[in-house]
Design an enzyme around this catalytic site. Sequence first.
Site, PDB file in Angstrom:
ATOM      1  CD  GLU A   1      -3.470   0.976   0.530  1.00  0.00           C
ATOM      2  OE1 GLU A   1      -2.416   1.932  -0.517  1.00  0.00           O
ATOM      3  OE2 GLU A   1      -4.025   0.507   0.063  1.00  0.00           O
ATOM      4  CG  ASP A   2      -0.559   4.931  -1.647  1.00  0.00           C
ATOM      5  OD1 ASP A   2      -1.536   4.059  -0.437  1.00  0.00           O
ATOM      6  OD2 ASP A   2      -2.033   6.000  -2.614  1.00  0.00           O
TER       7      ASP A   2
ATOM      8  CG  ASP B   1      -5.314   8.571   6.389  1.00  0.00           C
ATOM      9  OD1 ASP B   1      -4.839   9.599   7.203  1.00  0.00           O
ATOM     10  OD2 ASP B   1      -6.609   9.415   5.693  1.00  0.00           O
TER      11      ASP B   1
ATOM     12  CG  PHE C   1      -3.352  15.386   1.130  1.00  0.00           C
ATOM     13  CD1 PHE C   1      -4.131  14.515   0.853  1.00  0.00           C
ATOM     14  CD2 PHE C   1      -2.740  15.873   0.121  1.00  0.00           C
ATOM     15  CE1 PHE C   1      -4.317  13.381   0.012  1.00  0.00           C
ATOM     16  CE2 PHE C   1      -3.145  15.237  -1.242  1.00  0.00           C
ATOM     17  CZ  PHE C   1      -3.936  14.181  -1.127  1.00  0.00           C
TER      18      PHE C   1
ATOM     19  NE  ARG D   1      -1.972   9.074  -9.514  1.00  0.00           N
ATOM     20  CZ  ARG D   1      -3.062   8.675  -8.380  1.00  0.00           C
ATOM     21  NH1 ARG D   1      -1.808   7.717  -7.606  1.00  0.00           N
ATOM     22  NH2 ARG D   1      -4.080   8.800  -8.738  1.00  0.00           N
TER      23      ARG D   1
HETATM   24  P1  5GP Z   1      -7.541   5.379   4.871  1.00  0.00           P
HETATM   25  O1  5GP Z   1      -8.785   4.336   4.571  1.00  0.00           O
HETATM   26  O2  5GP Z   1      -6.857   3.774   5.757  1.00  0.00           O
HETATM   27  O3  5GP Z   1      -8.088   6.241   5.101  1.00  0.00           O
HETATM   28  O4  5GP Z   1      -7.244   5.704   3.083  1.00  0.00           O
HETATM   29  C1  5GP Z   1      -5.648   4.852   2.361  1.00  0.00           C
HETATM   30  C2  5GP Z   1      -5.758   5.284   1.500  1.00  0.00           C
HETATM   31  O5  5GP Z   1      -6.219   6.748   1.089  1.00  0.00           O
HETATM   32  C3  5GP Z   1      -4.848   5.501   1.065  1.00  0.00           C
HETATM   33  O6  5GP Z   1      -4.997   4.223   0.419  1.00  0.00           O
HETATM   34  C4  5GP Z   1      -3.943   6.701  -0.373  1.00  0.00           C
HETATM   35  O7  5GP Z   1      -4.444   6.527  -1.895  1.00  0.00           O
HETATM   36  C5  5GP Z   1      -5.567   7.618   0.044  1.00  0.00           C
HETATM   37  N1  5GP Z   1      -4.692   8.653   1.229  1.00  0.00           N
HETATM   38  C6  5GP Z   1      -4.658   8.472   2.581  1.00  0.00           C
HETATM   39  N2  5GP Z   1      -3.892   9.539   3.133  1.00  0.00           N
HETATM   40  C7  5GP Z   1      -2.812  10.209   1.813  1.00  0.00           C
HETATM   41  C8  5GP Z   1      -1.765  12.142   1.846  1.00  0.00           C
HETATM   42  O8  5GP Z   1      -1.851  12.007   2.604  1.00  0.00           O
HETATM   43  N3  5GP Z   1      -2.049  11.716   0.519  1.00  0.00           N
HETATM   44  C9  5GP Z   1      -2.106  11.096  -0.843  1.00  0.00           C
HETATM   45  N4  5GP Z   1      -2.231  11.118  -1.944  1.00  0.00           N
HETATM   46  N5  5GP Z   1      -3.618   9.962  -0.618  1.00  0.00           N
HETATM   47  C10 5GP Z   1      -3.292   9.676   0.602  1.00  0.00           C
HETATM   48 MG    MG Z   2      -4.141   3.705  -1.642  1.00  0.00          MG
END
Ligand code: 5GP
Ligand code: MG
Length: 179
Positions: free
Chosen positions: A102-103, A106, A155, A168
């Site tokens: 995963e990237d 959050d 962010f 990206r």
């Molecule tokens: P979660 O379900 O854990 O809240 O969100 C995860 C997804 O939200 C990540 O896979 C990513 O795609 C996106 N995301 C969360 N924080 C960020 C951020 O700071 N920057 C970007 N570009 N995407 C984020």
């Molecule tokens: Mg992601």
Amino acid sequence: MSIVRIKDKTFETSILEREIKQRVKELAQQLSKDLEGKNPLLLCVLNGSFIFAADLMREITIPCEISFVKLASYDGITSTEKVKEIIGLNTDLTGRTVVIVEDIVDTGRTMQQMLYSLSFHNPESIHICTLFVKPEKLIVNLDVEYAAFSIPNDFIVGYGLDFDQQGRGLKDIYTLKED
Ligand code: 5GP
Ligand code: MG
């Protein structure tokens, strides 16, 4: 420090390319050690983790495979409550050692949904490998085994991560500047 403008927002460098490279290499070494003999399947969660997965795989020193799935939960810079279903899983996971790549973790909702969906495919084990985790935002109970960086609740863009599909290709990580 460098600054980029994407649409109406300003971002400044926060993690440099060489620091990312170093941590990706360390994670790959750890995975290679822990999963030796398992022929792990890297499951790259598109779009955000495509660059990370490519770099990670090239640093892994044991036999491994890769597959790609898609999930989305973000709209602009705010997390949407609803996490969509897994798209495109076309690999048999039965008995496999799966590493979700995963990237960012959050809130953790996306990862929780992934784990839930994947559990129906009878893998031997599932491991979480993420480039970033935001511990202050995490609201679900997750075992994030492999994380390159723990970051504050800001962010970020770059190295695969976007702001409205832009940014990206940036080699460093940039953080949104509040103005
Ligand atoms: P979660 O379900 O854990 O809240 O969100 C995860 C997804 O939200 C990540 O896979 C990513 O795609 C996106 N995301 C969360 N924080 C960020 C951020 O700071 N920057 C970007 N570009 N995407 C984020
Ligand atoms: Mg992601």
